[in-house]
Motif scaffolding. Structure first.
Motif, PDB file in Angstrom:
ATOM      1  N   PHE A  28       0.911  -1.323   0.191  1.00 52.00           N
ATOM      2  CA  PHE A  28      -0.078  -0.074   0.123  1.00 52.00           C
ATOM      3  C   PHE A  28       0.915   1.441  -0.027  1.00 52.00           C
ATOM      4  N   GLU A  29       0.176   2.339  -0.663  1.00 53.70           N
ATOM      5  CA  GLU A  29       0.916   3.695  -0.619  1.00 53.70           C
ATOM      6  C   GLU A  29       1.006   4.411   0.664  1.00 53.70           C
ATOM      7  N   ARG A  30      -0.238   4.535   1.097  1.00 49.20           N
ATOM      8  CA  ARG A  30      -0.131   5.478   2.299  1.00 49.20           C
ATOM      9  C   ARG A  30       0.447   4.847   3.670  1.00 49.20           C
ATOM     10  N   GLN A  31       1.314   5.381   4.289  1.00 52.14           N
ATOM     11  CA  GLN A  31       1.914   4.534   5.535  1.00 52.14           C
ATOM     12  C   GLN A  31       1.672   5.211   6.781  1.00 52.14           C
ATOM     13  N   LEU A  32       1.649   4.091   7.641  1.00 52.69           N
ATOM     14  CA  LEU A  32       1.499   4.572   9.076  1.00 52.69           C
ATOM     15  C   LEU A  32       2.844   3.979   9.738  1.00 52.69           C
ATOM     16  N   ILE A  33       3.746   4.855  10.286  1.00 55.16           N
ATOM     17  CA  ILE A  33       5.039   4.199  10.632  1.00 55.16           C
ATOM     18  C   ILE A  33       4.816   4.572  12.144  1.00 55.16           C
ATOM     19  N   VAL A  34       5.210   3.517  12.844  1.00 50.39           N
ATOM     20  CA  VAL A  34       5.175   3.373  14.337  1.00 50.39           C
ATOM     21  C   VAL A  34       6.282   3.415  14.930  1.00 50.39           C
ATOM     22  N   ALA A  35       6.837   4.424  15.760  1.00 53.28           N
ATOM     23  CA  ALA A  35       8.054   4.173  16.312  1.00 53.28           C
ATOM     24  C   ALA A  35       8.039   3.660  17.583  1.00 53.28           C
ATOM     25  N   LEU A  36       8.689   2.404  17.793  1.00 54.80           N
ATOM     26  CA  LEU A  36       8.603   1.550  18.867  1.00 54.80           C
ATOM     27  C   LEU A  36       9.666   1.182  19.439  1.00 54.80           C
ATOM     28  N   SER A  37      10.061   1.403  20.742  1.00 55.75           N
ATOM     29  CA  SER A  37      11.305   1.271  21.356  1.00 55.75           C
ATOM     30  C   SER A  37      12.303   2.209  20.392  1.00 55.75           C
ATOM     31  N   TYR A  38      11.865   3.281  20.190  1.00 65.51           N
ATOM     32  CA  TYR A  38      12.581   4.103  19.407  1.00 65.51           C
ATOM     33  C   TYR A  38      13.456   5.165  19.942  1.00 65.51           C
ATOM     34  N   SER A  39      14.504   5.433  19.404  1.00 63.64           N
ATOM     35  CA  SER A  39      15.422   6.458  19.794  1.00 63.64           C
ATOM     36  C   SER A  39      16.270   6.866  18.709  1.00 63.64           C
ATOM     37  N   GLY A  40      16.063   8.264  18.389  1.00 64.76           N
ATOM     38  CA  GLY A  40      16.883   8.994  17.146  1.00 64.76           C
ATOM     39  C   GLY A  40      18.238   8.757  17.298  1.00 64.76           C
ATOM     40  N   ARG A  41      18.897   8.594  18.586  1.00 58.57           N
ATOM     41  CA  ARG A  41      20.374   8.442  18.639  1.00 58.57           C
ATOM     42  C   ARG A  41      20.745   7.141  18.440  1.00 58.57           C
ATOM     43  N   SER A  42      19.837   6.274  18.792  1.00 56.48           N
ATOM     44  CA  SER A  42      20.117   4.821  18.578  1.00 56.48           C
ATOM     45  C   SER A  42      20.042   4.649  17.087  1.00 56.48           C
ATOM     46  N   GLU A  43      19.342   5.189  16.613  1.00 56.13           N
ATOM     47  CA  GLU A  43      18.992   4.951  15.030  1.00 56.13           C
ATOM     48  C   GLU A  43      20.494   5.461  14.374  1.00 56.13           C
ATOM     49  N   LEU A  44      20.999   6.445  14.982  1.00 54.39           N
ATOM     50  CA  LEU A  44      22.169   7.096  14.244  1.00 54.39           C
ATOM     51  C   LEU A  44      23.198   6.057  14.427  1.00 54.39           C
ATOM     52  N   VAL A  45      23.542   5.624  15.649  1.00 53.68           N
ATOM     53  CA  VAL A  45      24.363   4.648  15.966  1.00 53.68           C
ATOM     54  C   VAL A  45      24.404   3.449  15.188  1.00 53.68           C
ATOM     55  N   ARG A  46      23.121   3.001  15.079  1.00 54.41           N
ATOM     56  CA  ARG A  46      22.908   1.585  14.287  1.00 54.41           C
ATOM     57  C   ARG A  46      23.278   2.092  12.871  1.00 54.41           C
ATOM     58  N   ALA A  47      23.078   2.998  12.146  1.00 51.46           N
ATOM     59  CA  ALA A  47      23.415   3.709  10.805  1.00 51.46           C
ATOM     60  C   ALA A  47      25.122   3.534  10.806  1.00 51.46           C
ATOM     61  N   ALA A  48      25.699   4.062  11.731  1.00 50.34           N
ATOM     62  CA  ALA A  48      27.116   4.115  11.746  1.00 50.34           C
ATOM     63  C   ALA A  48      27.762   2.806  11.872  1.00 50.34           C
ATOM     64  N   ARG A  49      26.913   2.005  12.559  1.00 47.94           N
ATOM     65  CA  ARG A  49      27.789   0.679  12.622  1.00 47.94           C
ATOM     66  C   ARG A  49      27.394  -0.122  11.253  1.00 47.94           C
ATOM     67  N   LEU A  50      26.448  -0.147  10.765  1.00 46.33           N
ATOM     68  CA  LEU A  50      25.991  -0.730   9.611  1.00 46.33           C
ATOM     69  C   LEU A  50      27.194  -0.157   8.422  1.00 46.33           C
ATOM     70  N   ILE A  51      27.452   1.177   8.493  1.00 43.83           N
ATOM     71  CA  ILE A  51      28.343   1.410   7.425  1.00 43.83           C
ATOM     72  C   ILE A  51      29.759   1.182   7.785  1.00 43.83           C
ATOM     73  N   ALA A  52      30.263   1.157   9.112  1.00 42.41           N
ATOM     74  CA  ALA A  52      31.564   0.612   9.433  1.00 42.41           C
ATOM     75  C   ALA A  52      31.713  -0.793   9.054  1.00 42.41           C
ATOM     76  N   GLU A  53      30.493  -1.630   9.188  1.00 35.82           N
ATOM     77  CA  GLU A  53      30.709  -3.071   8.998  1.00 35.82           C
ATOM     78  C   GLU A  53      31.063  -2.996   7.290  1.00 35.82           C
ATOM     79  N   LYS A  54      30.208  -2.277   6.642  1.00 35.90           N
ATOM     80  CA  LYS A  54      30.496  -2.280   5.147  1.00 35.90           C
ATOM     81  C   LYS A  54      32.027  -1.794   4.564  1.00 35.90           C
TER      82      LYS A  54
END
Ligand code: IPE
Ligand code: IPE
Ligand code: MG
Length: 233
Positions: free
Chosen positions: A112-138
């Motif tokens: 479906f096109e319309r989206q409901l995004i639910v932030a659950l056990s969410y943290s903006g900082r954790s999201e950025l840390v995770r991105a950094a880690r994924l990039i570092a692994e690559k």
């Protein structure tokens, strides 16, 4: 949408905090209607932060149970309305049962096109840390070079990379803070804070937020106003 004020709403009525969360879940249903009517394509709801795990155990377990009931009750409704559900956050923190229920709806609604995004056990900082880690692994694996790490690369490693940055972030119950919500994505979002508590948030409030947004002059660091003219001052 930062859904805040459930606890205060309950306290005002001499009720337990969970009664506020229960009432707040009804607001979610209404807000989905307002968004549909207004043609909003992406709605992100901040439902539970990583910091919210520090709340009393009975509140946390009550909230998780409420989420489980909510998803069960509205699963068919979401599909019928053709809304795609997505969860952003640390899914591994959720119970296997809740996770399975959410992932089932995510799969069923994936087209479906319309989206409901639910932030659950969410943290903006954790999201950025995770991105950094994924990039570092690559980089370590040799599939990415350090010089390839740019804004687009970071954005591509967020939880929902294809979802556009929010144009408008609404926070209920008057708090003038971001509380770790979408830290990367909010760079140029417009903010709207209403003193109304989340369980009381209604269509009039929603329309007031949209009207305020429409009247804003989004310059993105430039000097042109929204009519495309150079600012004379
Ligand atoms: C928002 O309401 C719901 C969650 C954060 C889960 P609160 O529970 O934060 O309500 P207040 O801020 O205590 O009034
Ligand atoms: C923000 O509300 C998080 C959610 C709406 C899920 P909080 O009530 O947890 O935030 P603070 O504690 O007021 O910053
Ligand atoms: Mg709060």
């Amino acid at each position: 949408m930062i859904m805040d004020g459930n606890g205060r709403w309950a306290r005002q009525r001499g009720q337990p905090r969970l009664a506020g969360h229960e009432a707040g879940s009804e607001t979610v249903r209404r807000v989905l209607n307002y968004c549909r009517d207004a043609g909003v394509r992406y709605l992100t709801l901040y439902a539970f932060s990583t910091e919210n795990w520090t709340r009393p155990e009975d509140e946390v377990s009550g909230l998780m149970a409420l989420l489980g009931r909510f998803i069960k009750r509205y699963e068919r409704d979401l599909i019928k309305r053709q809304v795609r559900l997505r969860v952003i956050g640390r899914r591994s923190d959720l119970s296997a049962q809740l996770r399975a229920a959410l992932e089932r709806v995510e799969q069923e609604s994936a087209g479906f096109e319309r989206q409901l995004i639910v932030a659950l056990s969410y943290s903006g900082r954790s999201e950025l840390v995770r991105a950094a880690r994924l990039i570092a692994e690559k980089v370590k694996a040799g599939t990415m070079r350090p010089e390839d790490v740019d804004e687009a690369a970071v954005a591509a490693h967020l939880y929902a990379p294809d979802v556009p940055d929010p144009e408008l972030i609404i926070r209920t119950s008057g708090e003038m803070r971001i509380s770790n919500f979408l830290l990367w994505q909010c760079a140029y979002s417009e903010f709207y804070v209403t003193p109304v508590l989340w369980p009381d948030f209604n269509e009039q409030e929603f329309n007031a937020a949209l009207a305020a947004y429409a009247a804003r002059d989004r310059r993105f660091g430039g000097v042109r106003d929204k009519r495309g003219r150079e600012d004379a001052s």
